[in-house]
Design a protein around this motif. Structure first.
Motif, PDB file in Angstrom:
ATOM      1  N   THR A  80       0.900  -1.153  -0.032  1.00  0.00           N
ATOM      2  CA  THR A  80      -0.052  -0.158   0.166  1.00  0.00           C
ATOM      3  C   THR A  80       0.843   1.131   0.043  1.00  0.00           C
ATOM      4  O   THR A  80       0.509   2.239  -0.968  1.00  0.00           O
ATOM      5  CB  THR A  80      -0.806  -0.204   1.325  1.00  0.00           C
ATOM      6  OG1 THR A  80      -1.745  -1.244   1.204  1.00  0.00           O
ATOM      7  CG2 THR A  80      -1.804   1.054   1.284  1.00  0.00           C
ATOM      8  N   LYS A  81       2.013   1.231   0.757  1.00  0.00           N
ATOM      9  CA  LYS A  81       2.734   2.316   0.738  1.00  0.00           C
ATOM     10  C   LYS A  81       3.370   2.603  -0.711  1.00  0.00           C
ATOM     11  O   LYS A  81       3.861   3.721  -0.961  1.00  0.00           O
ATOM     12  CB  LYS A  81       3.837   2.090   1.973  1.00  0.00           C
ATOM     13  CG  LYS A  81       4.800   3.399   2.342  1.00  0.00           C
ATOM     14  CD  LYS A  81       5.731   2.936   3.182  1.00  0.00           C
ATOM     15  CE  LYS A  81       5.369   3.003   4.601  1.00  0.00           C
ATOM     16  NZ  LYS A  81       6.562   2.695   5.698  1.00  0.00           N
ATOM     17  N   ASP A  82       3.937   1.447  -1.267  1.00  0.00           N
ATOM     18  CA  ASP A  82       4.680   1.556  -2.383  1.00  0.00           C
ATOM     19  C   ASP A  82       3.664   2.055  -3.482  1.00  0.00           C
ATOM     20  O   ASP A  82       3.989   3.031  -4.352  1.00  0.00           O
ATOM     21  CB  ASP A  82       4.994  -0.035  -2.854  1.00  0.00           C
ATOM     22  CG  ASP A  82       6.432  -0.246  -2.039  1.00  0.00           C
ATOM     23  OD1 ASP A  82       6.887   0.466  -1.308  1.00  0.00           O
ATOM     24  OD2 ASP A  82       6.399  -1.709  -1.816  1.00  0.00           O
ATOM     25  N   VAL A  83       2.269   1.595  -3.461  1.00  0.00           N
ATOM     26  CA  VAL A  83       1.419   2.263  -4.470  1.00  0.00           C
ATOM     27  C   VAL A  83       1.155   3.569  -4.256  1.00  0.00           C
ATOM     28  O   VAL A  83       1.064   4.438  -5.245  1.00  0.00           O
ATOM     29  CB  VAL A  83       0.233   1.367  -4.523  1.00  0.00           C
ATOM     30  CG1 VAL A  83      -0.991   1.955  -5.126  1.00  0.00           C
ATOM     31  CG2 VAL A  83       0.325  -0.134  -5.049  1.00  0.00           C
ATOM     32  N   GLY A  84       1.210   3.751  -2.987  1.00  0.00           N
ATOM     33  CA  GLY A  84       0.844   5.544  -2.620  1.00  0.00           C
ATOM     34  C   GLY A  84       1.900   6.219  -3.079  1.00  0.00           C
ATOM     35  O   GLY A  84       1.898   7.334  -3.631  1.00  0.00           O
ATOM     36  N   GLN A  85       3.329   5.813  -3.011  1.00  0.00           N
ATOM     37  CA  GLN A  85       4.482   6.457  -3.457  1.00  0.00           C
ATOM     38  C   GLN A  85       4.540   6.601  -4.811  1.00  0.00           C
ATOM     39  O   GLN A  85       4.634   7.714  -5.273  1.00  0.00           O
ATOM     40  CB  GLN A  85       5.560   5.809  -2.875  1.00  0.00           C
ATOM     41  CG  GLN A  85       6.910   6.701  -3.154  1.00  0.00           C
ATOM     42  CD  GLN A  85       7.096   7.820  -2.380  1.00  0.00           C
ATOM     43  OE1 GLN A  85       6.687   7.877  -1.339  1.00  0.00           O
ATOM     44  NE2 GLN A  85       7.461   8.880  -3.002  1.00  0.00           N
ATOM     45  N   THR A  86       3.990   5.473  -5.701  1.00  0.00           N
ATOM     46  CA  THR A  86       3.965   5.498  -7.149  1.00  0.00           C
ATOM     47  C   THR A  86       2.964   6.610  -7.542  1.00  0.00           C
ATOM     48  O   THR A  86       3.261   7.262  -8.484  1.00  0.00           O
ATOM     49  CB  THR A  86       3.684   4.380  -7.696  1.00  0.00           C
ATOM     50  OG1 THR A  86       4.651   3.282  -6.926  1.00  0.00           O
ATOM     51  CG2 THR A  86       3.679   4.279  -9.061  1.00  0.00           C
ATOM     52  N   ILE A  87       1.833   6.631  -6.826  1.00  0.00           N
ATOM     53  CA  ILE A  87       0.812   7.714  -7.336  1.00  0.00           C
ATOM     54  C   ILE A  87       1.230   9.124  -7.063  1.00  0.00           C
ATOM     55  O   ILE A  87       1.033   9.952  -7.648  1.00  0.00           O
ATOM     56  CB  ILE A  87      -0.690   7.400  -6.546  1.00  0.00           C
ATOM     57  CG1 ILE A  87      -1.161   5.934  -6.869  1.00  0.00           C
ATOM     58  CG2 ILE A  87      -1.299   8.566  -6.620  1.00  0.00           C
ATOM     59  CD1 ILE A  87      -2.289   5.448  -6.269  1.00  0.00           C
ATOM     60  N   GLN A  88       2.039   9.117  -5.895  1.00  0.00           N
ATOM     61  CA  GLN A  88       2.413  10.571  -5.388  1.00  0.00           C
ATOM     62  C   GLN A  88       3.473  10.793  -6.411  1.00  0.00           C
ATOM     63  O   GLN A  88       3.425  12.054  -6.953  1.00  0.00           O
ATOM     64  CB  GLN A  88       3.054  10.449  -4.055  1.00  0.00           C
ATOM     65  CG  GLN A  88       3.434  11.823  -3.697  1.00  0.00           C
ATOM     66  CD  GLN A  88       3.885  11.983  -2.176  1.00  0.00           C
ATOM     67  OE1 GLN A  88       4.073  10.651  -1.742  1.00  0.00           O
ATOM     68  NE2 GLN A  88       3.641  12.916  -1.611  1.00  0.00           N
ATOM     69  N   ASP A  89       4.404   9.941  -6.878  1.00  0.00           N
ATOM     70  CA  ASP A  89       5.443  10.517  -7.648  1.00  0.00           C
ATOM     71  C   ASP A  89       4.760  10.572  -9.215  1.00  0.00           C
ATOM     72  O   ASP A  89       5.313  11.652  -9.815  1.00  0.00           O
ATOM     73  CB  ASP A  89       6.376   9.188  -7.967  1.00  0.00           C
ATOM     74  CG  ASP A  89       7.171   8.873  -6.708  1.00  0.00           C
ATOM     75  OD1 ASP A  89       7.254   9.851  -6.092  1.00  0.00           O
ATOM     76  OD2 ASP A  89       7.770   8.043  -6.736  1.00  0.00           O
ATOM     77  N   LYS A  90       3.801  10.036  -9.573  1.00  0.00           N
ATOM     78  CA  LYS A  90       3.078  10.172 -10.759  1.00  0.00           C
ATOM     79  C   LYS A  90       2.235  11.530 -10.897  1.00  0.00           C
ATOM     80  O   LYS A  90       2.357  12.413 -11.805  1.00  0.00           O
ATOM     81  CB  LYS A  90       2.182   9.225 -11.285  1.00  0.00           C
ATOM     82  CG  LYS A  90       2.505   7.869 -11.634  1.00  0.00           C
ATOM     83  CD  LYS A  90       3.167   7.908 -13.000  1.00  0.00           C
ATOM     84  CE  LYS A  90       3.571   6.487 -13.295  1.00  0.00           C
ATOM     85  NZ  LYS A  90       4.105   6.718 -14.825  1.00  0.00           N
ATOM     86  N   ALA A  91       1.828  12.085  -9.638  1.00  0.00           N
ATOM     87  CA  ALA A  91       1.261  13.233  -9.570  1.00  0.00           C
ATOM     88  C   ALA A  91       2.103  14.327  -9.440  1.00  0.00           C
ATOM     89  O   ALA A  91       1.746  15.467  -9.985  1.00  0.00           O
ATOM     90  CB  ALA A  91       0.403  13.127  -8.109  1.00  0.00           C
ATOM     91  N   HIS A  92       3.158  14.298  -8.959  1.00  0.00           N
ATOM     92  CA  HIS A  92       4.309  15.234  -8.932  1.00  0.00           C
ATOM     93  C   HIS A  92       4.777  15.366 -10.563  1.00  0.00           C
ATOM     94  O   HIS A  92       5.212  16.432 -11.020  1.00  0.00           O
ATOM     95  CB  HIS A  92       5.444  15.015  -8.044  1.00  0.00           C
ATOM     96  CG  HIS A  92       5.332  14.984  -6.652  1.00  0.00           C
ATOM     97  ND1 HIS A  92       4.644  16.207  -6.430  1.00  0.00           N
ATOM     98  CD2 HIS A  92       5.508  14.606  -5.632  1.00  0.00           C
ATOM     99  CE1 HIS A  92       4.670  16.362  -5.083  1.00  0.00           C
ATOM    100  NE2 HIS A  92       4.954  15.405  -4.550  1.00  0.00           N
ATOM    101  N   GLU A  93       4.773  14.330 -11.355  1.00  0.00           N
ATOM    102  CA  GLU A  93       5.430  14.490 -12.540  1.00  0.00           C
ATOM    103  C   GLU A  93       4.505  15.325 -13.576  1.00  0.00           C
ATOM    104  O   GLU A  93       4.625  15.959 -14.468  1.00  0.00           O
ATOM    105  CB  GLU A  93       5.514  13.170 -13.226  1.00  0.00           C
ATOM    106  CG  GLU A  93       6.968  12.269 -12.894  1.00  0.00           C
ATOM    107  CD  GLU A  93       6.926  11.070 -13.445  1.00  0.00           C
ATOM    108  OE1 GLU A  93       6.210  10.708 -14.072  1.00  0.00           O
ATOM    109  OE2 GLU A  93       7.874  10.115 -12.730  1.00  0.00           O
ATOM    110  N   ILE A  94       3.079  14.989 -13.278  1.00  0.00           N
ATOM    111  CA  ILE A  94       2.246  15.392 -14.098  1.00  0.00           C
ATOM    112  C   ILE A  94       1.885  17.072 -13.409  1.00  0.00           C
ATOM    113  O   ILE A  94       1.913  17.718 -14.722  1.00  0.00           O
ATOM    114  CB  ILE A  94       0.682  14.960 -13.872  1.00  0.00           C
ATOM    115  CG1 ILE A  94       0.759  13.233 -14.396  1.00  0.00           C
ATOM    116  CG2 ILE A  94      -0.398  15.667 -14.584  1.00  0.00           C
ATOM    117  CD1 ILE A  94      -0.247  12.638 -14.327  1.00  0.00           C
TER     118      ILE A  94
END
Length: 186
Positions: A154-168
């Motif tokens: 869950t933490k990894d998926v949340g980090q991935t989503i956060q990273d994608k959100a910063h990229e966008i």
């Protein structure tokens, strides 16, 4: 042939020994047999003393039994008219007391049955948990590992989503010059 067999037979000798009449008995050599006198002993001293001691005790107990029987018969003869006179009161009273005693005994029986069944259940549970602690610990460890794994994922998926959100970015654009957005057409 039958007559021939009857001549070959030898006569049998039968000796009869009587007990209790030693007089007139002789041994094989013609002398009087003294062993018969010594084998017939009377009761021992301890048996005689036991009989002498127990005879008065037995007689006294037999006398007490007779007195008790006579007293019971006299008491019954006196009490019978009273039982007949008071029977309309005594019979219901005896029935009520009998039913109350039966109720108390039944209640106690049910209580003991309930306690014993609960005790059996508790002992069964103690034996079950006492014999399988390794399996219970193993199941706890597997569950803890599953919780840790799920938390990490869950933490990894949340980090991935956060990273994608910063990229966008906030406007929906990808940093780096290329345009990506939801509503953008190419």
């Amino acid at each position: 042939m039958a007559t021939h067999l009857s001549h070959e037979r030898h006569p049998h000798q039968v000796q009869v020994h009587t007990i209790g009449q030693p007089h007139g008995r002789f041994d094989q050599h013609g002398g009087e047999n003294k062993s018969l006198y010594y084998n017939q002993q009377g009761p021992s001293k301890s048996k005689v003393l036991a009989v002498m001691a127990l005879l008065p005790v037995g007689g006294a107990l037999l006398g007490l039994a007779g007195i008790t029987l006579a007293g019971t018969m006299i008491g019954l003869a006196v009490a019978t008219p009273l039982f007949i006179i008071f029977s309309p009161i005594l019979v219901p009273a005896v029935l009520a007391i009998g039913l109350a005693v039966a109720g108390f005994l039944t209640s106690g029986t049910f209580g003991l049955t309930g306690l014993s069944s609960l005790s059996f259940l508790v002992n069964s549970l103690r034996q079950l948990t006492g014999t399988v602690p390794g399996e219970v610990d193993s199941a706890k460890r597997r569950l803890q590992d599953l919780v840790d794994y799920t938390g990490q994922k869950t933490k990894d998926v949340g980090q991935t989503i956060q990273d994608k959100a910063h990229e966008i970015g906030p406007e929906g654009q990808v940093h780096g010059g290329a345009k990506e957005g939801r509503g953008a057409r190419t």
